[in-house]
Design a protein around this motif. Structure first.
Motif, PDB file in Angstrom:
ATOM      1  N   GLU A   1      37.577 -13.356 -72.176  1.00 13.56           N
ATOM      2  CA  GLU A   1      36.365 -12.706 -73.093  1.00 13.56           C
ATOM      3  C   GLU A   1      34.920 -13.112 -72.733  1.00 13.56           C
ATOM      4  OE1 GLU A   1      37.332 -11.503 -77.104  1.00 13.56           O
ATOM      5  OE2 GLU A   1      39.218 -10.463 -76.425  1.00 13.56           O
ATOM      6  N   ALA A   2      35.004 -14.700 -73.103  1.00 13.20           N
ATOM      7  CA  ALA A   2      33.585 -15.347 -73.000  1.00 13.20           C
ATOM      8  C   ALA A   2      33.285 -15.181 -71.396  1.00 13.20           C
ATOM      9  CB  ALA A   2      33.940 -16.634 -73.368  1.00 13.20           C
ATOM     10  N   VAL A   3      34.159 -15.189 -70.594  1.00 18.97           N
ATOM     11  CA  VAL A   3      33.733 -15.189 -69.178  1.00 18.97           C
ATOM     12  C   VAL A   3      33.213 -13.812 -68.668  1.00 18.97           C
ATOM     13  CG1 VAL A   3      34.380 -15.066 -66.642  1.00 18.97           C
ATOM     14  CG2 VAL A   3      35.073 -17.027 -68.045  1.00 18.97           C
ATOM     15  N   ALA A   4      33.911 -12.744 -69.208  1.00 20.21           N
ATOM     16  CA  ALA A   4      33.437 -11.105 -69.131  1.00 20.21           C
ATOM     17  C   ALA A   4      32.187 -11.006 -69.664  1.00 20.21           C
ATOM     18  CB  ALA A   4      34.630 -10.377 -69.724  1.00 20.21           C
ATOM     19  N   ILE A   5      31.759 -11.871 -70.933  1.00 21.27           N
ATOM     20  CA  ILE A   5      30.639 -11.471 -71.565  1.00 21.27           C
ATOM     21  C   ILE A   5      29.483 -12.024 -70.631  1.00 21.27           C
ATOM     22  CG2 ILE A   5      29.118 -12.359 -73.453  1.00 21.27           C
ATOM     23  CD1 ILE A   5      32.202 -11.720 -75.077  1.00 21.27           C
ATOM     24  N   ALA A   6      29.482 -13.418 -70.327  1.00 15.51           N
ATOM     25  CA  ALA A   6      28.626 -14.041 -69.373  1.00 15.51           C
ATOM     26  C   ALA A   6      28.360 -13.340 -68.115  1.00 15.51           C
ATOM     27  CB  ALA A   6      29.315 -15.298 -69.005  1.00 15.51           C
ATOM     28  N   GLU A   7      29.256 -12.731 -67.594  1.00 21.05           N
ATOM     29  CA  GLU A   7      29.346 -11.793 -66.459  1.00 21.05           C
ATOM     30  C   GLU A   7      28.547 -10.571 -66.558  1.00 21.05           C
ATOM     31  OE1 GLU A   7      32.990 -11.339 -65.180  1.00 21.05           O
ATOM     32  OE2 GLU A   7      33.347 -13.347 -63.927  1.00 21.05           O
ATOM     33  N   ALA A   8      28.655  -9.889 -67.755  1.00 19.57           N
ATOM     34  CA  ALA A   8      27.934  -8.769 -68.098  1.00 19.57           C
ATOM     35  C   ALA A   8      26.620  -9.020 -68.463  1.00 19.57           C
ATOM     36  CB  ALA A   8      28.517  -8.177 -69.306  1.00 19.57           C
ATOM     37  N   LYS A   9      26.392 -10.257 -69.184  1.00 16.43           N
ATOM     38  CA  LYS A   9      24.755 -10.587 -69.461  1.00 16.43           C
ATOM     39  C   LYS A   9      24.158 -10.995 -68.139  1.00 16.43           C
ATOM     40  CE  LYS A   9      25.416 -12.554 -74.031  1.00 16.43           C
ATOM     41  NZ  LYS A   9      25.538 -13.804 -74.978  1.00 16.43           N
ATOM     42  N   SER A  10      24.905 -11.626 -67.102  1.00 14.83           N
ATOM     43  CA  SER A  10      24.072 -11.863 -65.823  1.00 14.83           C
ATOM     44  C   SER A  10      23.844 -10.404 -65.273  1.00 14.83           C
ATOM     45  CB  SER A  10      25.233 -12.605 -65.246  1.00 14.83           C
ATOM     46  OG  SER A  10      24.402 -13.011 -63.829  1.00 14.83           O
ATOM     47  N   ALA A  11      24.738  -9.708 -65.428  1.00 15.40           N
ATOM     48  CA  ALA A  11      24.463  -8.363 -64.582  1.00 15.40           C
ATOM     49  C   ALA A  11      23.031  -7.543 -65.493  1.00 15.40           C
ATOM     50  CB  ALA A  11      25.798  -7.549 -64.625  1.00 15.40           C
ATOM     51  N   ILE A  12      23.207  -7.694 -66.644  1.00 13.72           N
ATOM     52  CA  ILE A  12      22.003  -7.078 -67.308  1.00 13.72           C
ATOM     53  C   ILE A  12      20.753  -7.558 -67.082  1.00 13.72           C
ATOM     54  CG2 ILE A  12      21.201  -6.856 -69.537  1.00 13.72           C
ATOM     55  CD1 ILE A  12      24.090  -6.383 -70.681  1.00 13.72           C
TER      56      ILE A  12
END
Length: 86
Positions: free
Chosen positions: A13-24
């Motif tokens: 979940e932490a990795v998914a959140i980091a990837e989403a933040k990067s995409a944003i």
């Protein structure tokens, strides 16, 4: 649920959140570049027509100036949130 499985889920979940933040952030940067390009084109077109930007005349800032500043603020907020998490 065992702790190993829970720990793995948390990491995923932490990795998914980091990837989403990067995409944003990447999207916000692309929006900023697009707005800056649009402002430049608008200023060029207004200059060609020898017309002032009505919003800038009244408020001192064009509508695009306001959008650019707000987008920069979003990027600063994203950076601040990233620093606060570290």
């Amino acid at each position: 649920m065992n702790t190993r499985l829970a720990s793995g889920n948390i990491r995923a979940e932490a990795v998914a959140i980091a990837e989403a933040k990067s995409a944003i952030r990447e999207t916000a940067e692309a929006v900023l570049r697009s707005l800056e390009s649009a402002r430049q084109e608008c200023e060029h077109q207004l200059g060609e027509l020898n017309k002032p930007d009505a919003m800038r005349v009244v408020t001192g800032r064009s509508a695009l100036d306001r959008c650019i500043e707000r987008t920069r603020q979003v990027l600063r907020d994203l950076d601040r949130g990233h620093r606060d998490e570290a």
